[in-house]
Design a protein around this motif. Structure first.
Motif, PDB file in Angstrom:
ATOM      1  N   GLU A 102      11.905  -1.056  -7.841  1.00 13.44           N
ATOM      2  CA  GLU A 102      12.715   0.030  -7.290  1.00 13.44           C
ATOM      3  C   GLU A 102      11.857   0.877  -6.367  1.00 13.44           C
ATOM      4  O   GLU A 102      10.673   1.084  -6.623  1.00 13.44           O
ATOM      5  CB  GLU A 102      13.283   0.903  -8.419  1.00 13.44           C
ATOM      6  CG  GLU A 102      14.242   0.162  -9.349  1.00 13.44           C
ATOM      7  CD  GLU A 102      14.786   1.064 -10.435  1.00 13.44           C
ATOM      8  OE1 GLU A 102      14.408   2.263 -10.446  1.00 13.44           O
ATOM      9  OE2 GLU A 102      15.569   0.572 -11.268  1.00 13.44           O
ATOM     10  N   ASN A 103      12.459   1.389  -5.298  1.00 13.95           N
ATOM     11  CA  ASN A 103      11.716   2.206  -4.340  1.00 13.95           C
ATOM     12  C   ASN A 103      11.223   3.492  -4.999  1.00 13.95           C
ATOM     13  O   ASN A 103      11.996   4.187  -5.671  1.00 13.95           O
ATOM     14  CB  ASN A 103      12.597   2.579  -3.147  1.00 13.95           C
ATOM     15  CG  ASN A 103      12.890   1.387  -2.253  1.00 13.95           C
ATOM     16  OD1 ASN A 103      12.235   0.361  -2.350  1.00 13.95           O
ATOM     17  ND2 ASN A 103      13.871   1.530  -1.393  1.00 13.95           N
ATOM     18  N   ALA A 104       9.951   3.795  -4.814  1.00 11.59           N
ATOM     19  CA  ALA A 104       9.417   5.083  -5.268  1.00 11.59           C
ATOM     20  C   ALA A 104       9.714   6.142  -4.205  1.00 11.59           C
ATOM     21  O   ALA A 104       9.750   5.834  -3.006  1.00 11.59           O
ATOM     22  CB  ALA A 104       7.910   4.973  -5.487  1.00 11.59           C
ATOM     23  N   PRO A 105       9.944   7.410  -4.603  1.00 11.12           N
ATOM     24  CA  PRO A 105      10.221   8.455  -3.618  1.00 11.12           C
ATOM     25  C   PRO A 105       8.977   8.778  -2.785  1.00 11.12           C
ATOM     26  O   PRO A 105       7.844   8.576  -3.233  1.00 11.12           O
ATOM     27  CB  PRO A 105      10.633   9.648  -4.477  1.00 11.12           C
ATOM     28  CG  PRO A 105       9.962   9.412  -5.799  1.00 11.12           C
ATOM     29  CD  PRO A 105       9.968   7.919  -5.990  1.00 11.12           C
ATOM     30  N   ARG A 106       9.200   9.265  -1.584  1.00 19.04           N
ATOM     31  CA  ARG A 106       8.089   9.675  -0.733  1.00 19.04           C
ATOM     32  C   ARG A 106       7.349  10.849  -1.362  1.00 19.04           C
ATOM     33  O   ARG A 106       7.906  11.608  -2.154  1.00 19.04           O
ATOM     34  CB  ARG A 106       8.593  10.095   0.648  1.00 19.04           C
ATOM     35  CG  ARG A 106       9.214   8.972   1.465  1.00 19.04           C
ATOM     36  CD  ARG A 106       9.543   9.465   2.863  1.00 19.04           C
ATOM     37  NE  ARG A 106      10.102   8.413   3.686  1.00 19.04           N
ATOM     38  CZ  ARG A 106      10.346   8.534   4.996  1.00 19.04           C
ATOM     39  NH1 ARG A 106      10.087   9.681   5.599  1.00 19.04           N
ATOM     40  NH2 ARG A 106      10.861   7.534   5.667  1.00 19.04           N
ATOM     41  N   ASN A 108       0.814  -1.217   0.000  1.00 17.59           N
ATOM     42  CA  ASN A 108       0.000   0.000   0.000  1.00 17.59           C
ATOM     43  C   ASN A 108       0.849   1.269   0.000  1.00 17.59           C
ATOM     44  O   ASN A 108       0.494   2.254  -0.659  1.00 17.59           O
ATOM     45  CB  ASN A 108      -0.943  -0.003   1.204  1.00 17.59           C
ATOM     46  CG  ASN A 108      -2.111  -0.951   1.008  1.00 17.59           C
ATOM     47  OD1 ASN A 108      -2.699  -1.016  -0.061  1.00 17.59           O
ATOM     48  ND2 ASN A 108      -2.444  -1.709   2.035  1.00 17.59           N
ATOM     49  N   ILE A 109       1.957   1.262   0.728  1.00 18.92           N
ATOM     50  CA  ILE A 109       2.818   2.445   0.741  1.00 18.92           C
ATOM     51  C   ILE A 109       3.405   2.692  -0.649  1.00 18.92           C
ATOM     52  O   ILE A 109       3.409   3.825  -1.158  1.00 18.92           O
ATOM     53  CB  ILE A 109       3.943   2.281   1.780  1.00 18.92           C
ATOM     54  CG1 ILE A 109       3.384   2.422   3.198  1.00 18.92           C
ATOM     55  CG2 ILE A 109       5.046   3.319   1.561  1.00 18.92           C
ATOM     56  CD1 ILE A 109       2.735   3.754   3.463  1.00 18.92           C
ATOM     57  N   GLU A 110       3.905   1.651  -1.287  1.00 23.89           N
ATOM     58  CA  GLU A 110       4.478   1.828  -2.613  1.00 23.89           C
ATOM     59  C   GLU A 110       3.418   2.234  -3.631  1.00 23.89           C
ATOM     60  O   GLU A 110       3.686   3.039  -4.522  1.00 23.89           O
ATOM     61  CB  GLU A 110       5.180   0.539  -3.055  1.00 23.89           C
ATOM     62  CG  GLU A 110       6.491   0.287  -2.344  1.00 23.89           C
ATOM     63  CD  GLU A 110       7.489   1.422  -2.528  1.00 23.89           C
ATOM     64  OE1 GLU A 110       7.749   1.804  -3.686  1.00 23.89           O
ATOM     65  OE2 GLU A 110       7.995   1.937  -1.516  1.00 23.89           O
ATOM     66  N   THR A 111       2.211   1.699  -3.499  1.00 20.71           N
ATOM     67  CA  THR A 111       1.140   2.088  -4.412  1.00 20.71           C
ATOM     68  C   THR A 111       0.814   3.566  -4.262  1.00 20.71           C
ATOM     69  O   THR A 111       0.649   4.296  -5.256  1.00 20.71           O
ATOM     70  CB  THR A 111      -0.124   1.251  -4.158  1.00 20.71           C
ATOM     71  OG1 THR A 111       0.172  -0.128  -4.332  1.00 20.71           O
ATOM     72  CG2 THR A 111      -1.237   1.639  -5.124  1.00 20.71           C
ATOM     73  N   ALA A 168       1.370   9.300  -6.469  1.00 19.67           N
ATOM     74  CA  ALA A 168       1.886  10.666  -6.463  1.00 19.67           C
ATOM     75  C   ALA A 168       2.748  10.934  -7.700  1.00 19.67           C
ATOM     76  O   ALA A 168       2.691  12.030  -8.286  1.00 19.67           O
ATOM     77  CB  ALA A 168       2.697  10.905  -5.185  1.00 19.67           C
ATOM     78  N   LEU A 169       3.525   9.953  -8.126  1.00 17.58           N
ATOM     79  CA  LEU A 169       4.366  10.113  -9.312  1.00 17.58           C
ATOM     80  C   LEU A 169       3.535  10.195 -10.594  1.00 17.58           C
ATOM     81  O   LEU A 169       3.827  10.991 -11.485  1.00 17.58           O
ATOM     82  CB  LEU A 169       5.344   8.939  -9.424  1.00 17.58           C
ATOM     83  CG  LEU A 169       6.507   8.890  -8.431  1.00 17.58           C
ATOM     84  CD1 LEU A 169       7.300   7.604  -8.623  1.00 17.58           C
ATOM     85  CD2 LEU A 169       7.416  10.103  -8.605  1.00 17.58           C
ATOM     86  N   LEU A 170       2.484   9.378 -10.657  1.00 20.46           N
ATOM     87  CA  LEU A 170       1.675   9.300 -11.875  1.00 20.46           C
ATOM     88  C   LEU A 170       0.687  10.453 -11.998  1.00 20.46           C
ATOM     89  O   LEU A 170       0.318  10.853 -13.107  1.00 20.46           O
ATOM     90  CB  LEU A 170       0.921   7.965 -11.918  1.00 20.46           C
ATOM     91  CG  LEU A 170       1.791   6.710 -12.036  1.00 20.46           C
ATOM     92  CD1 LEU A 170       0.952   5.457 -11.772  1.00 20.46           C
ATOM     93  CD2 LEU A 170       2.426   6.634 -13.418  1.00 20.46           C
TER      94      LEU A 170
END
Length: 391
Positions: free
Chosen positions: A178-182, A112-115, A120-122
């Motif tokens: 890969e980790n997405a940024p906060r 859920n955190i990565e989603t 936010a990126l998309l």
């Protein structure tokens, strides 16, 4: 494969193993000669493991990162669910239920955190689709399980096939995570060791817990309900799980654009109302086809309410997102995993039909607090209140 599609596969892979296991609960019950109440106790032990995973793993997940956590949690869940049918006695199976629950709780936070960070990126919502991949995986594995039960394939062989499938596919897909940024507005503080809900988070906990209670009742008990109430063939009993899972998958996979257009609260109100209608149909069904239709409506109604609650929790700025998601997950997944055992006791003493009636007031209570989905998040200490846009 796009980066967020790999995160989707985390949900899909865990659903394959969890769905295969839960679809074979009638066989687990017979293998260990359990009553509904005793089976409920095993599920309660698993619930305790989930609670521990949600409560204590947030800091470790932040340290390990998305890729390593995906490997550990997905493979851990699948392995321990696959081992349970091979145990010679229920006493040896109990610890495996608990450990599988720990991995399931940690998986929930990571996925859920990565989603949310990929949202936010998309710049558009994908949380419902991510959970739709869980439901799609659950639907597929439930259909396969129904066929395997009808063909008298042993639960031991079935669980081994699922384990091998997840290990091979996961090794390929997870290696590229890969980790997405906060989020840019995320809370800058460190993640505490223990995550508990705050007062402000409680309405979201109720909104998320209500559909998960209905989902747990439909997934865990529907096959047993169809067998005990209508004495149907194993394949037809398994169809109840498959229909519920397929409808919840359809709802989730197509709901993000609807939410973007109509906003979270009216969508949640509509879906919760549909879920209540479906539960009433199941509880009052005189024919198997009516019960199956009820499970389908319940699936649509449960589809995107929990993802909406997760998104709202992740966007709060009073604590790090992983803490809010973990705290929400504690409450909701405690309901998801402990609700069915409690419903099992209700079924044993008052009849399995009544166990579905019990869920309806919880859905009604969630309808009363849906305003929490549009409430402004609490500001970070020392920072000004955010300005809310008109409309």
């Amino acid at each position: 494969m796009k980066p967020h599609h790999r995160i989707f596969f985390i949900q899909f892979a865990v659903a394959l193993s969890v769905g295969a296991f839960l679809s074979r609960l009638p066989d687990i019950q017979l293998k260990f000669s359990l009553s509904e109440g005793e089976l409920g106790l095993l599920l309660a032990i698993m619930s305790l493991g989930v609670l521990c995973g949600l409560t204590f793993s947030a800091r470790l997940i932040e340290r390990l990162g998305a890729r390593t956590t995906a490997f550990v949690t997905v493979f851990g869940v699948t392995l321990f669910y696959a081992l349970i049918p091979w145990m010679p006695s229920v006493s040896l199976a109990m610890p495996l239920f608990f450990v599988a629950g720990i991995f399931a709780g940690a998986f929930e936070i990571n996925a859920n955190i990565e989603t949310d960070r990929h949202e936010a990126l998309l710049g558009y919502r994908i949380m419902s689709r991510a959970h739709g991949m869980w439901s799609l995986g659950f639907c597929i594995t439930a259909l396969v399980a129904a066929g395997m039960r009808q063909a008298a394939v042993s639960i031991e062989l079935h669980s081994f096939i699922v384990l091998v499938t997840v290990l091979i596919a996961g090794s390929i897909v997870f290696s590229g995570i890969e980790n997405a940024p906060r989020r840019h507005d995320a809370h800058p503080g460190d993640v505490p060791l223990v995550a508990f809900p705050t007062i402000g988070l409680l309405p979201l906990c109720l909104i998320g817990a209500a559909p998960l209670l209905a989902e747990g009742a439909s997934v865990d008990w529907s096959a047993i309900y169809m067998r005990d109430v209508f004495a149907v063939e194993p394949f037809v009993g398994g169809l109840s799980v498959a229909i519920f899972s397929s409808f919840i998958a359809i709802g989730r996979l197509g709901m993000d654009s609807v939410i973007d257009r109509f906003n979270p609260r009216p969508v949640a109100i509509t879906l919760l109302g549909i879920a209540a209608i479906g539960l009433v149909l199941v509880a009052t069904a005189a024919q198997p086809v009516v019960a199956l239709a009820g499970f389908g409506l319940t699936g649509i109604g449960c589809s995107s309410v929990y993802p909406l609650a997760i998104s709202a929790a992740a966007r709060r700025t009073d604590r790090p997102a992983s803490v809010s998601v973990a705290a929400l997950g504690q409450t909701t997944f405690l309901v998801f995993f402990s609700g069915p055992p409690l419903l099992g006791f209700v079924a044993e003493h008052f009849g399995i039909r009544f166990s579905y009636w019990v869920v309806v007031p919880v859905i009604a209570a969630a309808l009363l607090v849906t305003k929490a989905l549009i409430a402004a998040p609490a500001p970070i200490a020392g920072q000004p209140e955010p300005v809310q846009p008109h409309g």
